[in-house]
Scaffold this active site. Structure first.
Site, short mmCIF file in Angstrom:
data_model
loop_
_atom_site.label_atom_id
_atom_site.label_comp_id
_atom_site.label_asym_id
_atom_site.label_seq_id
_atom_site.Cartn_x
_atom_site.Cartn_y
_atom_site.Cartn_z
N THR A 27 0.87 -1.18 0.00
CA THR A 27 0.00 0.00 0.00
C THR A 27 0.91 1.23 0.00
OG1 THR A 27 -0.09 0.29 2.41
CG2 THR A 27 -1.69 -1.25 1.44
N ALA A 56 3.23 -1.00 4.70
CA ALA A 56 2.51 0.17 5.21
C ALA A 56 3.52 1.32 5.26
CB ALA A 56 1.97 -0.11 6.60
N ILE A 82 7.45 -2.14 6.98
CA ILE A 82 7.40 -0.67 7.00
C ILE A 82 8.05 -0.11 5.73
CG2 ILE A 82 8.13 1.42 8.23
CD1 ILE A 82 5.92 -0.29 9.61
N LYS A 83 7.29 0.75 5.08
CA LYS A 83 7.77 1.37 3.84
C LYS A 83 8.30 2.76 4.18
CE LYS A 83 5.70 0.90 -0.71
NZ LYS A 83 4.44 1.14 -1.44
N VAL A 84 9.53 3.03 3.77
CA VAL A 84 10.11 4.36 3.99
C VAL A 84 10.59 4.89 2.64
CG1 VAL A 84 10.85 3.91 6.38
CG2 VAL A 84 12.43 3.44 4.50
#
Ligand code: E4P
Length: 220
Positions: A27, A56, A82-84
């Site tokens: 997402t 996310a 975790i998307k950074v």
């Protein structure tokens, strides 16, 4: 090769799971906005449906904020990644969150140099956006090629190449030929992968010929 679905639409995800082709979900803030639903609620629901990784994305741009948001989102479910973003702070957050045992997807990658930094920061996934490169007249799949080549020289890099911004079934085939570990695919494109006019025509012809025999495969 793994297939992730690039959507926050739970109805789409639910129906695609039935195909058996969903290994994970990605997402981003735009996809969450498109879903029209609260972030936590939608992520929780997706994580209950899918056992694979669910990306996310943080929206803070400062390191402290990224770490706080990343730790918060990671608590939603054990399969959250975790998307950074690929920024200096994003890569610092990647290094720290990885150290804490969290899976990290470094997103918005548009160059091989950026991908090299992500691998050195210990990213679980690097997300090169091939469609957006095509949009500006470059060849997105060339970037996947370069990253795979670079990573192959350094077996201690564990970062997986997650081809993102996929716009067509051809993109999926291209990145598969190059050896991307994962493609994150919009639902519409995943449906299109099934399709070929000769399959449809061939099936119509076979069934018409079979009908003429008057037989049925099952007895009775
Ligand atoms: C990947 O993680 C991104 O969410 C996505 O693939 C971006 O695709 P787009 O360029 O079609 O928005």
């Amino acid at each position: 090769m793994k297939f992730f679905v690039d959507t926050a639409d739970v109805t789409e995800i639910r129906s695609l799971i039935e195909t058996g082709f969903v290994d994970g979900v990605t997402t981003n803030p735009s996809l969450i906005a498109k879903s029209g639903r609260p972030l936590q609620e939608v992520l929780k629901e997706i994580c209950e449906l899918v056992s694979g990784p669910v990306s996310a994305e943080v929206t803070a741009t400062d390191l402290e904020g990224m770490l706080k948001e990343g730790r918060f989102l990671a608590k939603i479910a054990p399969n959250i990644t975790i998307k950074v973003p690929l920024t200096p702070n994003g890569l610092k957050a990647c290094r720290q969150l990885t150290k804490e045992g969290t899976s990290v997807n470094v997103t918005l990658c548009f160059s091989a140099g950026q991908a090299l930094l992500a691998a050195k920061a210990g990213a679980t996934y690097i997300s090169p956006f091939i469609g957006r490169l095509d949009d500006i007249g470059e060849t997105g799949s060339d970037l996947i090629h370069q990253i795979i080549e670079i990573y192959s020289h350094y077996p201690y890099f564990t970062t997986q190449v997650l081809a993102a911004s996929i716009r067509s079934p051809l993109h999926v085939v291209e990145v598969a030929r190059i050896g991307a570990h994962v493609a994150t695919i919009p639902p519409k494109i995943l449906h299109q992968l099934y399709q070929h006019p000769l399959t449809d025509k061939g099936l119509v012809d076979f069934l018409a010929d079979w009908e003429k025999t008057g037989q049925s495969i099952l007895p009775g």
